[in-house]
Enzyme design. Structure first.
Site, PDB file in Angstrom:
ATOM      1  N   PHE A  73     -13.557 -44.941  28.646  1.00 58.48           N
ATOM      2  CA  PHE A  73     -13.363 -43.867  27.668  1.00 58.48           C
ATOM      3  C   PHE A  73     -14.080 -44.110  26.339  1.00 58.48           C
ATOM      4  CE2 PHE A  73      -9.520 -43.358  30.358  1.00 58.48           C
ATOM      5  CZ  PHE A  73      -9.714 -42.048  30.755  1.00 58.48           C
ATOM      6  N   TYR A  97     -19.720 -43.582  31.211  1.00 54.63           N
ATOM      7  CA  TYR A  97     -20.472 -42.384  30.816  1.00 54.63           C
ATOM      8  C   TYR A  97     -21.922 -42.559  31.265  1.00 54.63           C
ATOM      9  CZ  TYR A  97     -16.498 -41.416  27.735  1.00 54.63           C
ATOM     10  OH  TYR A  97     -15.235 -41.167  27.238  1.00 54.63           O
ATOM     11  N   ASP A 125     -15.706 -43.973  36.038  1.00 51.82           N
ATOM     12  CA  ASP A 125     -16.929 -44.746  35.923  1.00 51.82           C
ATOM     13  C   ASP A 125     -17.515 -44.554  34.536  1.00 51.82           C
ATOM     14  OD1 ASP A 125     -17.775 -42.152  36.345  1.00 51.82           O
ATOM     15  OD2 ASP A 125     -19.269 -42.648  37.864  1.00 51.82           O
ATOM     16  N   HIS A 141      -4.960 -36.444  33.713  1.00 59.38           N
ATOM     17  CA  HIS A 141      -6.122 -36.979  33.005  1.00 59.38           C
ATOM     18  C   HIS A 141      -6.307 -36.256  31.671  1.00 59.38           C
ATOM     19  CE1 HIS A 141     -10.399 -38.039  32.377  1.00 59.38           C
ATOM     20  NE2 HIS A 141     -10.135 -39.078  33.157  1.00 59.38           N
TER      21      HIS A 141
END
Length: 222
Positions: free
Chosen positions: A80, A69, A67, A189
């Site tokens: 990102f 920031y 989701d 990740h």
């Protein structure tokens, strides 16, 4: 119901926008943005920025995040990615480290990934909105169903797309991708908690470009 989104995506996802879950999702998100005292990210005009900056007909790579920031001034609608001048979040810093090691490119001046999107990289979050300082606060509203529909649409209607799936959430979202028609690259990740266990050294950026080149498509300048 009018959804403001790039015309190619609007056409490709038109049936999705008419579904009951999406109408309920839209109503809920509108209330969240309009409720006094609520702070929701990204800015409302940037909710569909991933699609507006990467037209449907141009998609070559899909990267799936979680989701947005949830800190002030960070989210810009691309997974990102952060706005120029914003301190790089740890996961993004690790992504750039791998880009540099993998491709030899210099470390970027800022964390705005619009430059990737403009080259055909769909930077898709599983949830497109979030409350300030409340990670995953908009999970379960319907965004995940929408993200799955986006992945299915790209899978069904596009050819030779590279899917970069980092972490269990993204990998699960890619379960239905046809590996015979697309390239799927998976790893842990890029978070500091896991990056050293298989994200660093995954060479996803050069592998993506090698595949695109083999299919007669232009490579991404990472």
């Amino acid at each position: 119901m009018e959804v403001r989104i790039e015309e190619g995506w609007k056409k490709a996802l038109s049936s999705e926008f008419e579904k009951e879950y999406f109408k309920n999702l839209t109503d809920h998100v509108k209330r969240e943005y309009s409720t006094p005292g609520n702070r929701v990210y990204p800015p409302a005009s940037k909710i569909f920025a991933a699609f507006d900056n990467c037209p449907f007909d141009d998609v070559k790579v899909v990267i799936i995040g979680q989701d947005p920031y949830h800190g002030p001034g960070q989210a810009n609608g691309l997974c990102f990615s952060v706005n120029p001048g914003v301190t790089l979040p740890p996961s993004l810093r690790n992504i750039f480290k791998e880009v540099c090691e993998d491709t030899g490119a210099p470390f970027p001046h800022d964390g705005d990934l619009t430059r990737w999107a403009k080259q055909g990289v769909l930077l898709l979050n599983s949830s497109l909105t979030v409350r300030e300082h409340q990670p995953k606060s908009h999970s379960g509203l319907g965004w995940e169903e929408f993200a799955d529909a986006v992945v299915k649409t790209v899978n069904d209607k596009c050819e030779n797309v590279v899917f970069l799936l980092w972490g269990s959430d993204a990998i699960r979202r890619g379960n239905a991708i046809d590996r015979n028609r697309h390239l799927v690259l998976q790893s842990v990740h890029p978070s500091p908690l896991s990056a050293s266990r298989g994200f660093f050294g995954n060479h996803h950026f050069t592998k993506a470009n090698e595949y695109l080149k083999s299919k007669g498509k232009s490579e991404i300048k990472w």
